[in-house]
Design a protein around this motif. Structure first.
Motif, PDB file in Angstrom:
ATOM      1  N   ASP A   1      -6.073  -1.972  -4.768  1.00 53.46           N
ATOM      2  CA  ASP A   1      -5.180  -2.279  -3.442  1.00 53.46           C
ATOM      3  C   ASP A   1      -6.110  -3.178  -2.586  1.00 53.46           C
ATOM      4  N   THR A   6       0.621  -1.218  -0.079  1.00 53.42           N
ATOM      5  CA  THR A   6      -0.106   0.088  -0.026  1.00 53.42           C
ATOM      6  C   THR A   6       0.886   1.292   0.051  1.00 53.42           C
ATOM      7  N   TYR A  24      -8.564   4.756  -7.390  1.00 60.50           N
ATOM      8  CA  TYR A  24      -7.958   3.851  -6.452  1.00 60.50           C
ATOM      9  C   TYR A  24      -8.984   3.082  -5.840  1.00 60.50           C
ATOM     10  N   TRP A  77     -11.294   7.816  -5.058  1.00 57.95           N
ATOM     11  CA  TRP A  77     -11.181   6.888  -4.087  1.00 57.95           C
ATOM     12  C   TRP A  77     -12.416   6.201  -3.994  1.00 57.95           C
ATOM     13  N   LEU A  88      -7.344   5.438   5.631  1.00 59.82           N
ATOM     14  CA  LEU A  88      -6.667   6.033   4.536  1.00 59.82           C
ATOM     15  C   LEU A  88      -6.217   7.560   4.637  1.00 59.82           C
ATOM     16  N   ASN A 105     -10.200   0.263  -3.259  1.00 57.68           N
ATOM     17  CA  ASN A 105      -9.370  -0.114  -1.875  1.00 57.68           C
ATOM     18  C   ASN A 105     -10.043  -1.183  -1.350  1.00 57.68           C
TER      19      ASN A 105
END
Length: 159
Positions: A113, A46, A64, A93, A74, A66
């Motif tokens: 991720d 990460t 991104y 995000w 975060l 996650n």
């Protein structure tokens, strides 16, 4: 029938992204490339991905995805960088833990991720291919969590 490939055509433009640790000096990134970051839990995947985002968020649209951090974690991680937290708002995000091919932005940088494999490990190739098939001018950077090195003979050996 598959289209033929003309090797004499002008080459594709590169995607001029920067990687942490100057990794971009070692290879060229092209449209539709998949970049895999693999490692054991807590090995810095990460951190590497967030540094990658920091290096490229001014020049590219980044999404991104996650799968393990909540908003608080975060924000905490992003606040440790030497840039104002507001600058990170350029990044899109998303909370996501599966079916990444469904949400890939074909012409953007997509950071996953991480691609979690809880069962059917043999299917990872299919999941990566599905992501690749969605890309056009964009790329995907995918973190994969792997277990520690296998032990000899299926039994763990203590040092």
């Amino acid at each position: 029938m598959n289209p033929t490939m003309d090797i004499m055509k002008p080459s594709e433009n590169t995607v001029d992204v920067q990687y942490p640790l100057y990794l971009d000096s070692l290879f060229v990134t092209l449209p539709r490339n998949i970049i895999i970051v693999a490692g054991e839990p807590d090995s810095g995947k990460t951190a590497l991905l967030l540094n990658f985002v920091k290096l490229n968020m001014e020049a590219f649209e980044i999404h991104y995805f996650n799968s393990e951090m909540g908003e608080m974690e975060l924000r905490s991680r992003l606040s440790k960088f030497s840039i104002p937290l507001e600058k990170w708002q350029k990044v899109h995000w998303w909370e996501r833990s599966s079916n990444f091919a469904d949400v890939i932005r074909p012409n953007s940088i997509n950071v996953i991720d991480f691609l979690e494999i809880t069962e059917g490990h043999y299917r990872i190739g299919t999941w990566i291919k599905d992501i690749h098939d969605r890309l056009r001018k964009g790329i995907a950077v995918i973190a994969i969590q792997k277990n520690a090195a296998p032990t000899l003979g299926g039994r763990r050996r203590d040092p």
